[in-house]
Design an enzyme around this catalytic site. Structure first.
Site: not given
Length: 194
Positions: A137-138
């Site tokens: 995840e960013i």
């Protein structure tokens, strides 16, 4: 909507400082190391020579990623067909989510986005897989304040320091919380050294 409610927790937590590294089994250490270097900006670092199995250590952003060659292809999960934001994942904070989207598109990588809202504060999330199917995840999660369910159970807010008492009622964003954690750590290190 959360499932956890305020609980009484004893102050017997382990003497931990921070997250050190995550380890992943890989079909190809070379391919995975290349991914973490080229996509996420990690740098290969020296592994201890006593480790007698194929692997690679990478480091950046204050965290290590240890890649371990799997003994059998059955040891590694199959690449998921769909990107599921609710799957296990490691998350990285970013400063420009639109730039991340652009770069992932340029690399031909599939990703999913999500938007979280809490009290008028928005967090952008972007999810994708590494070559072995592990979720990444960013996000810009520092937008959302960190609000302990119980100030008395929070080791950062439960310090008898004036900067904590003055702001105890305010919600903290991630940068403020990290600053307080580091100040607390340094103060404790000084106390121990004396």
């Amino acid at each position: 909507m959360g499932v956890l409610q305020k609980q009484n927790v004893s102050n017997s937590a382990l003497p931990l400082l921070s997250l050190n590294h995550v380890s992943y089994l890989c079909k190809s250490v070379t391919e995975s190391a290349k991914f973490y270097q080229e996509v996420l900006g990690f740098v290969l670092i020296k592994r201890p020579s006593s480790l007698k199995f194929e692997g690679a250590w990478l480091f950046n952003y204050g965290i290590g990623i240890h890649l371990l060659h799997c003994n059998s292809i059955n040891d590694v999960q199959q690449m998921p067909v769909k990107i599921n934001p609710k799957d296990n994942h490691i998350s990285f904070q970013c400063t420009d989510i639109e730039l991340v989207k652009k770069r992932l598109r340029e690399m031909g990588m599939k990703y999913e986005t999500a938007l979280v809202e809490e009290g008028g504060v928005f967090v952008d999330q972007l999810f994708f897989h590494d070559p072995d199917g592990y979720m990444i995840e960013i996000c810009n999660c520092d937008n959302i304040p960190i609000v302990p369910l119980s100030a008395s159970a929070c080791p950062i807010l439960n310090k008898p320091r004036s900067y904590v008492a003055a702001k105890k009622s305010k919600a903290l964003n991630a940068v403020e919380m990290e600053t307080r954690m580091m100040e607390s750590l340094f103060a404790n290190m000084i106390d121990i050294a004396m």
